[in-house]
Design an enzyme around this catalytic site. Structure first.
Site, PDB file in Angstrom:
ATOM      1  N   ASP A 159       1.021  -1.239  -0.020  1.00  8.93           N
ATOM      2  CA  ASP A 159      -0.117  -0.085  -0.035  1.00  8.93           C
ATOM      3  C   ASP A 159       0.783   1.263  -0.012  1.00  8.93           C
ATOM      4  O   ASP A 159       0.695   2.109  -0.737  1.00  8.93           O
ATOM      5  CB  ASP A 159      -0.900  -0.107   1.339  1.00  8.93           C
ATOM      6  CG  ASP A 159      -1.615  -1.491   1.413  1.00  8.93           C
ATOM      7  OD1 ASP A 159      -2.515  -1.564   0.475  1.00  8.93           O
ATOM      8  OD2 ASP A 159      -1.554  -2.025   2.399  1.00  8.93           O
ATOM      9  N   HIS A 187      -4.534  -3.406   6.238  1.00 12.20           N
ATOM     10  CA  HIS A 187      -4.263  -3.720   4.901  1.00 12.20           C
ATOM     11  C   HIS A 187      -5.709  -4.124   4.196  1.00 12.20           C
ATOM     12  O   HIS A 187      -6.039  -5.183   4.326  1.00 12.20           O
ATOM     13  CB  HIS A 187      -3.375  -4.888   4.674  1.00 12.20           C
ATOM     14  CG  HIS A 187      -3.486  -5.359   3.167  1.00 12.20           C
ATOM     15  ND1 HIS A 187      -2.797  -4.475   2.210  1.00 12.20           N
ATOM     16  CD2 HIS A 187      -4.001  -6.195   2.631  1.00 12.20           C
ATOM     17  CE1 HIS A 187      -3.046  -5.015   0.964  1.00 12.20           C
ATOM     18  NE2 HIS A 187      -3.614  -6.485   1.213  1.00 12.20           N
TER      19      HIS A 187
HETATM   20  P1  NAX Z   1      -2.287 -18.012  -4.240  1.00  9.21           P
HETATM   21  O1  NAX Z   1      -3.486 -18.815  -3.917  1.00  9.21           O
HETATM   22  O2  NAX Z   1      -1.489 -17.941  -5.519  1.00  9.21           O
HETATM   23  O3  NAX Z   1      -1.147 -18.968  -3.264  1.00  9.21           O
HETATM   24  C1  NAX Z   1      -1.335 -19.453  -1.796  1.00  9.21           C
HETATM   25  C2  NAX Z   1      -0.549 -20.561  -1.604  1.00  9.21           C
HETATM   26  O4  NAX Z   1      -0.861 -20.900  -0.018  1.00  9.21           O
HETATM   27  C3  NAX Z   1      -1.059 -21.933  -2.267  1.00  9.21           C
HETATM   28  O5  NAX Z   1      -0.117 -22.455  -2.932  1.00  9.21           O
HETATM   29  C4  NAX Z   1      -1.632 -22.636  -1.041  1.00  9.21           C
HETATM   30  O6  NAX Z   1      -1.566 -24.055  -1.519  1.00  9.21           O
HETATM   31  C5  NAX Z   1      -0.958 -22.246   0.057  1.00  9.21           C
HETATM   32  N1  NAX Z   1      -1.392 -22.572   1.523  1.00  9.21           N
HETATM   33  C6  NAX Z   1      -2.659 -22.151   1.692  1.00  9.21           C
HETATM   34  N2  NAX Z   1      -2.820 -22.598   3.035  1.00  9.21           N
HETATM   35  C7  NAX Z   1      -1.795 -22.948   3.519  1.00  9.21           C
HETATM   36  C8  NAX Z   1      -0.955 -23.113   4.699  1.00  9.21           C
HETATM   37  N3  NAX Z   1      -1.915 -23.255   5.877  1.00  9.21           N
HETATM   38  N4  NAX Z   1       0.143 -23.701   4.905  1.00  9.21           N
HETATM   39  C9  NAX Z   1       1.260 -23.565   3.711  1.00  9.21           C
HETATM   40  N5  NAX Z   1       0.707 -23.091   2.636  1.00  9.21           N
HETATM   41  C10 NAX Z   1      -0.479 -22.659   2.305  1.00  9.21           C
HETATM   42  O7  NAX Z   1      -1.964 -16.676  -3.468  1.00  9.21           O
HETATM   43  P2  NAX Z   1      -1.123 -15.431  -3.413  1.00  9.21           P
HETATM   44  O8  NAX Z   1      -1.602 -14.556  -4.659  1.00  9.21           O
HETATM   45  O9  NAX Z   1      -0.012 -15.930  -3.470  1.00  9.21           O
HETATM   46  O10 NAX Z   1      -1.480 -14.704  -2.200  1.00  9.21           O
HETATM   47  C11 NAX Z   1      -1.147 -15.206  -0.903  1.00  9.21           C
HETATM   48  C12 NAX Z   1      -1.874 -14.388   0.514  1.00  9.21           C
HETATM   49  O11 NAX Z   1      -1.403 -13.126   0.274  1.00  9.21           O
HETATM   50  C13 NAX Z   1      -3.479 -14.461   0.108  1.00  9.21           C
HETATM   51  O12 NAX Z   1      -3.969 -14.470   1.318  1.00  9.21           O
HETATM   52  C14 NAX Z   1      -3.662 -12.884  -0.452  1.00  9.21           C
HETATM   53  O13 NAX Z   1      -4.937 -12.425  -0.127  1.00  9.21           O
HETATM   54  C15 NAX Z   1      -2.554 -12.054   0.323  1.00  9.21           C
HETATM   55  N6  NAX Z   1      -2.035 -10.875  -0.211  1.00  9.21           N
HETATM   56  C16 NAX Z   1      -1.557 -10.059   0.732  1.00  9.21           C
HETATM   57  C17 NAX Z   1      -1.075  -8.684   0.381  1.00  9.21           C
HETATM   58  C18 NAX Z   1      -0.836  -7.715   1.452  1.00  9.21           C
HETATM   59  O14 NAX Z   1      -0.254  -6.840   1.120  1.00  9.21           O
HETATM   60  N7  NAX Z   1      -0.626  -7.997   2.856  1.00  9.21           N
HETATM   61  C19 NAX Z   1      -1.071  -8.401  -1.164  1.00  9.21           C
HETATM   62  C20 NAX Z   1      -0.968  -9.523  -1.800  1.00  9.21           C
HETATM   63  C21 NAX Z   1      -1.890 -10.663  -1.540  1.00  9.21           C
HETATM   64  O15 NAX Z   1      -3.555 -10.209  -1.950  1.00  9.21           O
END
Ligand code: NAX
Length: 365
Positions: A159, A187
């Site tokens: 952000d 966020h």
């Molecule tokens: P993806 O869905 O591409 O990847 C997430 C990965 O996490 C998947 O491979 C899944 O298998 C794995 N996973 C799920 N639960 C797990 C666990 N308990 N232990 C280990 N691995 C696990 O998502 P991606 O685009 O990489 O985003 C990841 C997270 O970041 C999401 O929650 C998203 O909302 C969040 N974000 C946060 C941001 C921030 O600024 N704080 C910005 C970007 C993003 O939106």
């Protein structure tokens, strides 16, 4: 050559990690002279994809990449970690309310906090990225009673960077010449991008842009940027999130420039009247591996109102997860002995990881 440091990363086969891991391996996150051990963690169904990513990392022959291990068990993956990046989270499903998302992810972050407390390095630095990032950081921190809450942070650097990038584009300035922007709060769509203290080439930003544009257009644009990216490309921000993670960790470890600050989601100590204990984004300066909230900024009514809205959202999120928040106790600061497991010693820090997890690609299952 420095001794390698251990970086544990969840969601390692996801979109953000696909951009992030290669940057870490080149030294962008910690330093170009710091070897790293990547302890990559996924859910069992994603282990095969993770193995593919590990092969690609191996094929890059990065000089700083000491070794990689792959884990579908968080406790094992976080063992001895100096840095933990909690990226993996359950995504928001169709028609899912934010509170449902919070309730779904909360127990995962509680368990991860407990495991970090037991198995990570005592000086570990934790960054929570998985949404709802601020409240997940709160849950993880409160479930790590032997660690300081200051060791836990939530990502709001994306952000902050969006604020810089969009302002630079609007004014024609280079982002490096813009200083002292701040992101306050959650966020989420209540976050507040504050330009009241910001400068371009040393002059106040709000004397260089139309204040109505700032209030009526700019703030909302930053708040809804994530949604705009999903609408345009069908997926949430990945490369920009990875870059923000690099910036956040780099500054936390190596310090912010003297004339500037950054924004981080951290536990509130009551500064600026923000409720103590919630994880709230503040402007911070980093030095010697620590951060401090920038003090003494004048907060006008307009800003105060926005900061309070975001604070109230975080208080309500805290209420939703209240049963997963053990009461804070006096920190013992006592070193827990790291649980040793059988297997081959990776290098001489006394930590062993099970043999099957080493990156010998014909052996990783
Ligand atoms: P993806 O869905 O591409 O990847 C997430 C990965 O996490 C998947 O491979 C899944 O298998 C794995 N996973 C799920 N639960 C797990 C666990 N308990 N232990 C280990 N691995 C696990 O998502 P991606 O685009 O990489 O985003 C990841 C997270 O970041 C999401 O929650 C998203 O909302 C969040 N974000 C946060 C941001 C921030 O600024 N704080 C910005 C970007 C993003 O939106």
């Amino acid at each position: 050559m420095k001794r390698p440091v251990r970086i544990a990363i969840t969601g390692a086969a996801g979109s953000i990690s696909h951009s992030l891991l290669f940057k870490i391996a080149t030294g962008e996150m910690i330093g170009r002279d710091q070897p790293v051990i990547l302890q990559l963690i996924e859910i069992p169904q994603a282990m095969e994809a993770l193995r593919g990513i590990a092969m690609e990392l191996e094929d890059c022959a990065f000089p700083l990449l000491h070794s990689i291990s792959l884990h579908d068990d968080f406790e094992e993956g976080v063992l001895g970690a100096h840095y933990v990046l909690l990226i993996g989270a359950k995504p928001r499903g169709p028609n899912m309310e934010r509170n449902e998302l919070i309730a779904t992810n909360a127990p995962i972050f509680a368990r991860q906090g407990q495991a970090i407390n037991k198995f990570a390095n005592r000086d570990v630095k934790v960054l929570v990225v998985g949404n709802p990032a601020n409240t997940n950081a709160l849950i993880a921190s409160r479930n790590s009673p032997d660690l300081s809450p200051a060791q836990f942070t939530a990502l709001t650097r994306l952000d902050h960077n969006r604020t810089l990038g969009i302002l630079a584009n609007h004014t024609g300035a280079n982002p490096k010449d813009i200083r002292r922007v701040a992101v306050w709060g959650n966020h989420s769509s209540t976050q507040f991008s504050d330009l009241h203290h910001a400068t371009i080439y040393g002059s106040p930003v709000l004397q260089q842009v139309d204040e109505n544009w700032y209030r009526e257009t700019f703030i909302g644009k930053i708040q809804s940027r994530g949604a705009a990216i999903i609408a345009a490309r069908g997926h949430s921000s990945a490369a920009s999130a990875a870059q923000a993670i690099i910036h956040h960790m780099h500054d936390w470890i190596n310090g912010t420039p003297e004339s500037d600050w950054t924004s981080m989601g951290i536990v509130s100590d009551g500064s600026y009247g923000i409720a103590k204990g919630i994880f709230y984004s503040f402007p911070v300066r980093c030095d010697y591996g620590r951060y401090q909230i920038v003090q003494g900024l004048e907060i006008q009514d307009f800003a105060r109102e926005k900061m309070t809205i975001s604070q109230n959202e975080l208080l309500s999120e805290m209420e939703t997860v209240a049963e997963l928040l053990p009461r804070e106790t006096e920190k013992s600061h006592q070193n827990l002995s790291v649980c040793l497991r059988s297997g081959t010693t990776l290098y001489d820090d006394g930590i062993s990881l099970p043999d099957k997890h080493y990156l010998q690609t014909d052996r990783v299952r």
